[in-house]
Scaffold this motif. Structure first.
Motif, mmCIF file in Angstrom:
data_model
loop_
_atom_site.group_PDB
_atom_site.id
_atom_site.type_symbol
_atom_site.label_atom_id
_atom_site.label_comp_id
_atom_site.label_asym_id
_atom_site.label_seq_id
_atom_site.Cartn_x
_atom_site.Cartn_y
_atom_site.Cartn_z
ATOM 1 N N LYS A 34 22.208 5.907 -9.157
ATOM 2 C CA LYS A 34 21.511 4.626 -9.140
ATOM 3 C C LYS A 34 20.773 4.428 -7.829
ATOM 4 C CE LYS A 34 24.514 2.228 -12.406
ATOM 5 N NZ LYS A 34 25.496 1.145 -12.582
ATOM 6 N N ALA A 35 21.420 4.866 -6.740
ATOM 7 C CA ALA A 35 20.775 4.707 -5.438
ATOM 8 C C ALA A 35 19.556 5.592 -5.324
ATOM 9 C CB ALA A 35 21.775 5.031 -4.328
ATOM 10 N N ALA A 36 19.641 6.795 -5.940
ATOM 11 C CA ALA A 36 18.536 7.756 -5.828
ATOM 12 C C ALA A 36 17.353 7.360 -6.688
ATOM 13 C CB ALA A 36 19.030 9.143 -6.210
ATOM 14 N N THR A 37 17.605 6.669 -7.782
ATOM 15 C CA THR A 37 16.513 6.287 -8.688
ATOM 16 C C THR A 37 16.587 4.804 -8.981
ATOM 17 O OG1 THR A 37 17.900 6.886 -10.580
ATOM 18 C CG2 THR A 37 16.362 8.562 -9.778
ATOM 19 N N PRO A 38 16.130 3.970 -8.062
ATOM 20 C CA PRO A 38 16.134 2.526 -8.291
ATOM 21 C C PRO A 38 15.245 2.148 -9.451
ATOM 22 C CG PRO A 38 14.819 3.099 -6.351
ATOM 23 C CD PRO A 38 15.533 4.338 -6.775
ATOM 24 N N ALA A 39 15.403 0.913 -9.919
ATOM 25 C CA ALA A 39 14.670 0.454 -11.107
ATOM 26 C C ALA A 39 13.165 0.612 -10.942
ATOM 27 C CB ALA A 39 15.028 -1.002 -11.390
ATOM 28 N N GLY A 40 12.644 0.273 -9.750
ATOM 29 C CA GLY A 40 11.205 0.385 -9.510
ATOM 30 C C GLY A 40 10.724 1.810 -9.619
ATOM 31 N N SER A 41 11.552 2.761 -9.130
ATOM 32 C CA SER A 41 11.194 4.173 -9.189
ATOM 33 C C SER A 41 11.155 4.661 -10.626
ATOM 34 C CB SER A 41 12.193 4.995 -8.384
ATOM 35 O OG SER A 41 11.895 6.367 -8.465
ATOM 36 N N ASN A 42 12.148 4.245 -11.440
ATOM 37 C CA ASN A 42 12.175 4.631 -12.849
ATOM 38 C C ASN A 42 10.932 4.139 -13.577
ATOM 39 O OD1 ASN A 42 14.567 6.052 -12.885
ATOM 40 N ND2 ASN A 42 15.823 4.230 -13.240
ATOM 41 N N LYS A 43 10.535 2.905 -13.262
ATOM 42 C CA LYS A 43 9.350 2.325 -13.896
ATOM 43 C C LYS A 43 8.099 3.102 -13.511
ATOM 44 C CE LYS A 43 7.046 -2.114 -14.615
ATOM 45 N NZ LYS A 43 7.048 -3.556 -14.254
ATOM 46 N N ARG A 44 8.021 3.512 -12.235
ATOM 47 C CA ARG A 44 6.854 4.273 -11.782
ATOM 48 C C ARG A 44 6.801 5.641 -12.452
ATOM 49 N NH1 ARG A 44 6.512 8.057 -8.138
ATOM 50 N NH2 ARG A 44 8.576 7.596 -7.279
ATOM 51 N N ILE A 45 7.958 6.305 -12.531
ATOM 52 C CA ILE A 45 8.014 7.624 -13.171
ATOM 53 C C ILE A 45 7.616 7.527 -14.643
ATOM 54 C CG2 ILE A 45 9.576 9.483 -13.902
ATOM 55 C CD1 ILE A 45 11.127 8.966 -11.272
ATOM 56 N N LYS A 46 8.115 6.488 -15.314
ATOM 57 C CA LYS A 46 7.779 6.282 -16.718
ATOM 58 C C LYS A 46 6.272 6.066 -16.885
ATOM 59 C CE LYS A 46 8.755 3.245 -20.660
ATOM 60 N NZ LYS A 46 9.468 2.033 -21.114
ATOM 61 N N GLU A 94 3.927 7.180 -14.899
ATOM 62 C CA GLU A 94 3.243 8.451 -14.633
ATOM 63 C C GLU A 94 3.322 9.374 -15.843
ATOM 64 O OE1 GLU A 94 5.157 9.861 -11.140
ATOM 65 O OE2 GLU A 94 4.026 8.557 -9.784
ATOM 66 N N ARG A 95 4.483 9.376 -16.516
ATOM 67 C CA ARG A 95 4.635 10.213 -17.714
ATOM 68 C C ARG A 95 3.714 9.737 -18.833
ATOM 69 N NH1 ARG A 95 11.261 10.610 -17.724
ATOM 70 N NH2 ARG A 95 11.448 12.274 -16.169
ATOM 71 N N GLN A 96 3.651 8.405 -18.998
ATOM 72 C CA GLN A 96 2.771 7.840 -20.034
ATOM 73 C C GLN A 96 1.314 8.212 -19.747
ATOM 74 O OE1 GLN A 96 0.608 4.859 -19.456
ATOM 75 N NE2 GLN A 96 -0.222 5.128 -21.496
ATOM 76 N N LYS A 97 0.920 8.150 -18.485
ATOM 77 C CA LYS A 97 -0.453 8.483 -18.090
ATOM 78 C C LYS A 97 -0.742 9.963 -18.353
ATOM 79 C CE LYS A 97 -3.625 8.225 -14.142
ATOM 80 N NZ LYS A 97 -3.754 7.861 -12.695
#
Length: 256
Positions: free
Chosen positions: A10-22, A24-27
Motif C-alpha cells: 500500500k505504501a509503495a502504490t498509493p491511491a494516486g499512483s494506481n490512478k495514474r498507472i491505470k 497510462e494503461r488506458q491511454k
C-alpha cells in the motif's frame, strides 16, 4: 518482528499512483488500437473482445473498456447492446454524404478561424504545419496523416466553436482510414497542391480573410475527394505484364 507485506504494498502504490498507472494503461490501449484501426490492421467489422485485448496488452479489462468507449466517441468502433464491440465499418453508399459533411464542417471551421483566431492559435497551427511538412518529407504516411489531422484540428480550435470542432474531429477520425488507403499507395509530395494549400490557409487565417479561408477549405476537401476516387478507380492490373505460355515458347524457340 514479522514484516507486514500488505502495508508495504500500500505504501509503495498509493491511491494516486494506481490512478495514474491505470490512466497510462488506458491511454496506451487507446493509442495502439486507434493506430491499428486507422491503418486497417484491424479490419472494418472485426470483433474486439475485451478479455483477449486485456491479455494482449497485459492489463485488466477496465482500461480496455475505457479505451473502447473513447474509440466509440471517435466513431472508430461500434459498441452493441449485447456488450460486444466491432471495428466501425465502411458504407460506400454513404460516402457522398460523408464527403458533403466533411466539406461543410471544414469550410465552416476554417471560415470562423479566420475571424476568431488568437496569436496562440496561430502558433499552434504553424507548429502543426511544421510537423506535417517534416512527415511528408520523410515519406512517413502514418505520421503525415496524423499530423494533417492535428493541423486541421488546430484550425478548428481557432474557430471558437467547440460543437463544430467536436463534429469535425469525429469526421476526420473516421476519414483517416480512407486516407491510409490512398496515401500509402499514391503518396504525398511537398509540391502537390493539397500540401501547398496548408501554407495558404495559414496566411488567410493570419490575414483574417474568412472568405479566402473558406474557399481554400472547399478546394482542400475536393482534392481529398478526387484523390480517394482516383485510388478506387485505379486498376493495378494495368501495370502487371502477363506473358502467356505461347509467348514464352515463341520467345524461347531457337532462331530458324
Amino acid at each position: 518482528m514479522p514484516i507486514n507485506t500488505m502495508n508495504i504494498g500500500k505504501a509503495a502504490t498509493p491511491a494516486g499512483s494506481n490512478k495514474r498507472i491505470k490512466g497510462e494503461r488506458q491511454k496506451l490501449v487507446y493509442q495502439s488500437l486507434r493506430k491499428e484501426i486507422q491503418t486497417l490492421a484491424l479490419r472494418p467489422g472485426e470483433a474486439l473482445d475485451e478479455t483477449t485485448l486485456a491479455r494482449k496488452f497485459n492489463t485488466s479489462r477496465s482500461p480496455v473498456r475505457e479505451a473502447l468507449i473513447k474509440l466509440a466517441g471517435d466513431g472508430l468502433v461500434v459498441m452493441l447492446p449485447n456488450r460486444s464491440t466491432l471495428v466501425a465499418s465502411f458504407d460506400l453508399l454513404l460516402l457522398p454524404k460523408y464527403l458533403d459533411a466533411l466539406s461543410l464542417l471544414q469550410r465552416s471551421t476554417h471560415h470562423l478561424a479566420a475571424l476568431n483566431r488568437r496569436e496562440d492559435h496561430l502558433a499552434a497551427i504553424k507548429e502543426a504545419q511544421s510537423i506535417f511538412l517534416s512527415s511528408v518529407g520523410e515519406q512517413s504516411a502514418t505520421a503525415a496523416i496524423e499530423a494533417n489531422l492535428k493541423f486541421h484540428l488546430a484550425i478548428s480550435e481557432a474557430s471558437g466553436n467547440p460543437y463544430l470542432t467536436h463534429a469535425y474531429k469525429r469526421l476526420l477520425n473516421e476519414g483517416i482510414r480512407m486516407q491510409h488507403m490512398h496515401i500509402e499507395y499514391l503518396g504525398w509530395t511537398p509540391d502537390e497542391p493539397g500540401v501547398m494549400e496548408h501554407q495558404a490557409m495559414i496566411e488567410t487565417i493570419q490575414a483574417r480573410d474568412p472568405n479566402a479561408a473558406e474557399q481554400l477549405a472547399r478546394s482542400h476537401a475536393e482534392q481529398f475527394d478526387h484523390k480517394f476516387i482516383r485510388f478506387l478507380s485505379h486498376r493495378l492490373s494495368e501495370h502487371i505484364q502477363i506473358n502467356s505460355y505461347a509467348d514464352r515458347k515463341t520467345a524461347d524457340a531457337p532462331p530458324k
